[in-house]
Design a protein around this motif. Structure first.
Motif, mmCIF file in Angstrom:
data_model
loop_
_atom_site.group_PDB
_atom_site.id
_atom_site.type_symbol
_atom_site.label_atom_id
_atom_site.label_comp_id
_atom_site.label_asym_id
_atom_site.label_seq_id
_atom_site.Cartn_x
_atom_site.Cartn_y
_atom_site.Cartn_z
ATOM 1 N N VAL A 64 16.004 -8.888 12.232
ATOM 2 C CA VAL A 64 14.836 -9.334 11.462
ATOM 3 C C VAL A 64 13.558 -8.712 12.006
ATOM 4 O O VAL A 64 12.696 -8.235 11.250
ATOM 5 C CB VAL A 64 14.757 -10.876 11.488
ATOM 6 N N VAL A 65 13.414 -8.705 13.332
ATOM 7 C CA VAL A 65 12.212 -8.121 13.943
ATOM 8 C C VAL A 65 12.110 -6.634 13.618
ATOM 9 O O VAL A 65 11.041 -6.130 13.256
ATOM 10 C CB VAL A 65 12.228 -8.355 15.466
ATOM 11 N N LEU A 66 13.222 -5.909 13.706
ATOM 12 C CA LEU A 66 13.201 -4.478 13.411
ATOM 13 C C LEU A 66 12.862 -4.211 11.946
ATOM 14 O O LEU A 66 12.075 -3.301 11.636
ATOM 15 C CB LEU A 66 14.557 -3.855 13.758
ATOM 16 N N VAL A 67 13.439 -4.998 11.036
ATOM 17 C CA VAL A 67 13.165 -4.813 9.612
ATOM 18 C C VAL A 67 11.695 -5.068 9.312
ATOM 19 O O VAL A 67 11.047 -4.305 8.572
ATOM 20 C CB VAL A 67 14.073 -5.729 8.765
ATOM 21 N N LEU A 68 11.130 -6.127 9.879
ATOM 22 C CA LEU A 68 9.714 -6.431 9.650
ATOM 23 C C LEU A 68 8.813 -5.338 10.219
ATOM 24 O O LEU A 68 7.802 -4.974 9.613
ATOM 25 C CB LEU A 68 9.371 -7.787 10.264
ATOM 26 N N TRP A 69 9.174 -4.824 11.383
ATOM 27 C CA TRP A 69 8.368 -3.747 11.976
ATOM 28 C C TRP A 69 8.380 -2.511 11.080
ATOM 29 O O TRP A 69 7.345 -1.889 10.851
ATOM 30 C CB TRP A 69 8.911 -3.416 13.359
ATOM 31 N N VAL A 70 9.566 -2.142 10.561
ATOM 32 C CA VAL A 70 9.653 -0.994 9.664
ATOM 33 C C VAL A 70 8.852 -1.246 8.386
ATOM 34 O O VAL A 70 8.170 -0.345 7.874
ATOM 35 C CB VAL A 70 11.132 -0.686 9.339
ATOM 36 N N ALA A 71 8.881 -2.489 7.873
ATOM 37 C CA ALA A 71 8.135 -2.801 6.658
ATOM 38 C C ALA A 71 6.637 -2.646 6.871
ATOM 39 O O ALA A 71 5.931 -2.071 6.032
ATOM 40 C CB ALA A 71 8.463 -4.229 6.205
ATOM 41 N N VAL A 72 6.133 -3.146 7.977
ATOM 42 C CA VAL A 72 4.700 -3.007 8.275
ATOM 43 C C VAL A 72 4.326 -1.534 8.419
ATOM 44 O O VAL A 72 3.298 -1.071 7.902
ATOM 45 C CB VAL A 72 4.346 -3.793 9.561
ATOM 46 N N LEU A 75 4.141 0.082 5.017
ATOM 47 C CA LEU A 75 2.934 -0.327 4.289
ATOM 48 C C LEU A 75 1.706 0.424 4.776
ATOM 49 O O LEU A 75 0.863 0.848 3.982
ATOM 50 C CB LEU A 75 2.724 -1.839 4.443
ATOM 51 N N VAL A 76 1.604 0.599 6.083
ATOM 52 C CA VAL A 76 0.463 1.358 6.623
ATOM 53 C C VAL A 76 0.509 2.802 6.151
ATOM 54 O O VAL A 76 -0.511 3.385 5.751
ATOM 55 C CB VAL A 76 0.465 1.274 8.161
ATOM 56 N N LEU A 77 1.697 3.409 6.166
ATOM 57 C CA LEU A 77 1.824 4.790 5.690
ATOM 58 C C LEU A 77 1.464 4.890 4.206
ATOM 59 O O LEU A 77 0.777 5.842 3.776
ATOM 60 C CB LEU A 77 3.252 5.291 5.923
ATOM 61 N N LEU A 78 1.906 3.913 3.403
ATOM 62 C CA LEU A 78 1.619 3.938 1.980
ATOM 63 C C LEU A 78 0.131 3.780 1.712
ATOM 64 O O LEU A 78 -0.439 4.474 0.852
ATOM 65 C CB LEU A 78 2.408 2.814 1.292
ATOM 66 N N GLN A 79 -0.536 2.896 2.448
ATOM 67 C CA GLN A 79 -1.967 2.719 2.262
ATOM 68 C C GLN A 79 -2.717 4.005 2.621
ATOM 69 O O GLN A 79 -3.647 4.414 1.927
ATOM 70 C CB GLN A 79 -2.473 1.562 3.122
ATOM 71 N N THR A 80 -2.303 4.641 3.703
ATOM 72 C CA THR A 80 -2.952 5.892 4.103
ATOM 73 C C THR A 80 -2.773 6.967 3.036
ATOM 74 O O THR A 80 -3.702 7.713 2.699
ATOM 75 C CB THR A 80 -2.373 6.375 5.442
ATOM 76 N N ALA A 81 -1.557 7.050 2.468
ATOM 77 C CA ALA A 81 -1.301 8.058 1.431
ATOM 78 C C ALA A 81 -2.150 7.792 0.188
ATOM 79 O O ALA A 81 -2.699 8.716 -0.423
ATOM 80 C CB ALA A 81 0.184 8.061 1.086
ATOM 81 N N PRO A 99 -13.014 6.041 5.350
ATOM 82 C CA PRO A 99 -12.012 5.071 4.879
ATOM 83 C C PRO A 99 -11.769 3.986 5.917
ATOM 84 O O PRO A 99 -11.737 4.262 7.122
ATOM 85 C CB PRO A 99 -10.757 5.924 4.656
ATOM 86 N N LYS A 100 -11.659 2.762 5.417
ATOM 87 C CA LYS A 100 -11.397 1.643 6.316
ATOM 88 C C LYS A 100 -9.893 1.476 6.534
ATOM 89 O O LYS A 100 -9.134 1.363 5.582
ATOM 90 C CB LYS A 100 -11.956 0.344 5.731
ATOM 91 N N THR A 101 -9.566 1.461 7.787
ATOM 92 C CA THR A 101 -8.171 1.178 8.119
ATOM 93 C C THR A 101 -7.972 -0.342 8.181
ATOM 94 O O THR A 101 -8.926 -1.110 8.162
ATOM 95 C CB THR A 101 -7.801 1.807 9.466
ATOM 96 N N THR A 102 -6.722 -0.723 8.254
ATOM 97 C CA THR A 102 -6.435 -2.151 8.376
ATOM 98 C C THR A 102 -7.063 -2.727 9.636
ATOM 99 O O THR A 102 -7.597 -3.844 9.635
ATOM 100 C CB THR A 102 -4.910 -2.384 8.395
ATOM 101 N N TRP A 103 -7.033 -1.965 10.727
ATOM 102 C CA TRP A 103 -7.622 -2.435 11.978
ATOM 103 C C TRP A 103 -9.136 -2.592 11.846
ATOM 104 O O TRP A 103 -9.706 -3.562 12.344
ATOM 105 C CB TRP A 103 -7.269 -1.486 13.110
ATOM 106 N N THR A 104 -9.780 -1.629 11.155
ATOM 107 C CA THR A 104 -11.228 -1.724 10.960
ATOM 108 C C THR A 104 -11.580 -2.950 10.133
ATOM 109 O O THR A 104 -12.523 -3.694 10.458
ATOM 110 C CB THR A 104 -11.749 -0.457 10.272
ATOM 111 N N TRP A 105 -10.835 -3.185 9.074
ATOM 112 C CA TRP A 105 -11.085 -4.352 8.233
ATOM 113 C C TRP A 105 -10.879 -5.642 9.022
ATOM 114 O O TRP A 105 -11.671 -6.576 8.919
ATOM 115 C CB TRP A 105 -10.138 -4.317 7.033
ATOM 116 N N LEU A 106 -9.817 -5.708 9.851
ATOM 117 C CA LEU A 106 -9.556 -6.888 10.657
ATOM 118 C C LEU A 106 -10.675 -7.118 11.667
ATOM 119 O O LEU A 106 -11.121 -8.254 11.877
ATOM 120 C CB LEU A 106 -8.209 -6.741 11.379
ATOM 121 N N LYS A 107 -11.144 -6.041 12.287
ATOM 122 C CA LYS A 107 -12.215 -6.170 13.285
ATOM 123 C C LYS A 107 -13.485 -6.720 12.651
ATOM 124 O O LYS A 107 -14.173 -7.573 13.225
ATOM 125 C CB LYS A 107 -12.466 -4.806 13.924
#
Length: 315
Positions: A64-72, A75-81, A99-107
């Motif tokens: 489960v942990v590995l699948v969730l990590w791959v999913a995240v 998603l990051v790769l898709l957003q960047t594309a 462009p705002k990254t997820t980390w920038t938006w979270l910060k």
């Protein structure tokens, strides 16, 4: 300048990414909790079926942990594309907005910090030797933590002091002591059942010696006398022994008996702990010099360190 549709798409992917991150955290927490349960279960004997069950739970948690990590990550790769396909965002003045990254938006959401170019809007009139003060807000993460601590305190007081649903520290301590005492008794019972002439040691416990004295007077005094002075059987208060005078020798004599001399085996009538108590009591009779003692028989035995425990208990 980017379209409203582009902004909605970006926000949607941020939400999806954070949902995935939340699921990832929950999966990791569940895995840790499962590991804690497995550690607790490891303290007690488990069957093969239970062991296979815990292995399966650990394997599923890892997957489960590995699948969730791959999913995240996907998603990051898709957003960047998508950001690259949509092109750079621009202000009305034609300035390119990075462009705002997820980390920038979270910060930005966690700190609520005012950009340097807009600090003049929150500048106060205070002036300390040229140092100006900004009217910054408390960071949201700090306020969320403060609100959470208030809710946590209310729940804690209700559960521990109002509803008495959970034990306080002193009650929890007493419960753990009771569990530890029960485990100690179970362990001692296990040790007692595994006693034999190769590992027995003389006991100095007063209750166990008293128990040994009672058994001796019930079963042994008919042949060896109430005080161990001897009768049909040999004197047990001197330093001479027919079959060895160590605690292991006495234990073996009681356990297996001496059939050729009329002494029966007691292993079917007494437990190993009972035989240990009787043997320890017999060793405690050394040097008591009762009246009408029978003459010495056998070879002189010099007490060893393991035999001195019961002897010292009689002093």
């Amino acid at each position: 300048m980017s379209s409203p549709k582009t902004g909605r798409t970006s926000r949607r992917f941020r939400r999806m990414a954070f949902l995935a991150l939340g699921a990832f955290g929950a999966g990791a927490l569940n895995t840790l909790q499962a590991q804690d349960v497995a550690d607790e279960a490891a303290r007690t004997p488990v069957t093969n079926d239970e062991l296979m069950l815990w292995l399966l739970i650990g394997l599923m948690g890892t997957v489960v942990v590995l699948v969730l990590w791959v999913a995240v990550y996907m998603l990051v790769l898709l957003q960047t594309a998508l950001q690259r396909m949509e092109g750079p965002q621009m202000t009305p003045e034609g300035v390119v907005i990075p462009p705002k990254t997820t980390w920038t938006w979270l910060k930005e959401r966690l700190t609520d910090a005012v950009p340097v170019e807009r600090e003049s809007a929150i500048l106060l009139d205070h002036n300390y030797d040229g140092i100006r003060e900004l009217d910054n807000h408390l960071p949201p993460w700090w306020k969320w933590g403060f609100y959470f601590s208030i809710v946590f305190a209310a729940v804690y007081v209700y559960l521990y002091h109002v509803a008495d649903a959970l034990p306080l520290s002193d009650e929890e301590y007493r419960q753990e002591v009771a569990v530890a005492e029960a485990q100690a008794k179970a362990y001692q019972a296990l040790l007692a059942s595994s006693l034999d002439e190769t590992n027995v040691e003389a006991t100095a416990d007063a209750n166990e010696l008293e128990h040994g004295a009672t058994l001796f007077k019930q079963n042994c005094a008919a042949c060896h006398g109430q005080a161990g002075e001897g009768g049909v059987g040999p004197n047990l208060t001197d330093v001479y022994w027919l079959h060895g005078g160590s605690v292991g020798d006495v234990f073996a004599t009681i356990k297996y008996g001496i059939p050729e001399k009329g002494m029966i085996s007691w292993q079917s009538k007494l437990t190993p702990a009972d035989i240990r108590d009787v043997a320890s009591y017999i060793l405690m009779l050394q040097g008591t010099d009762p009246p009408n003692a029978k003459e010495p028989q056998g070879d002189k035995y010099t007490p060893q360190e393991s035999d001195e425990v019961a002897t010292q208990a009689s002093l």
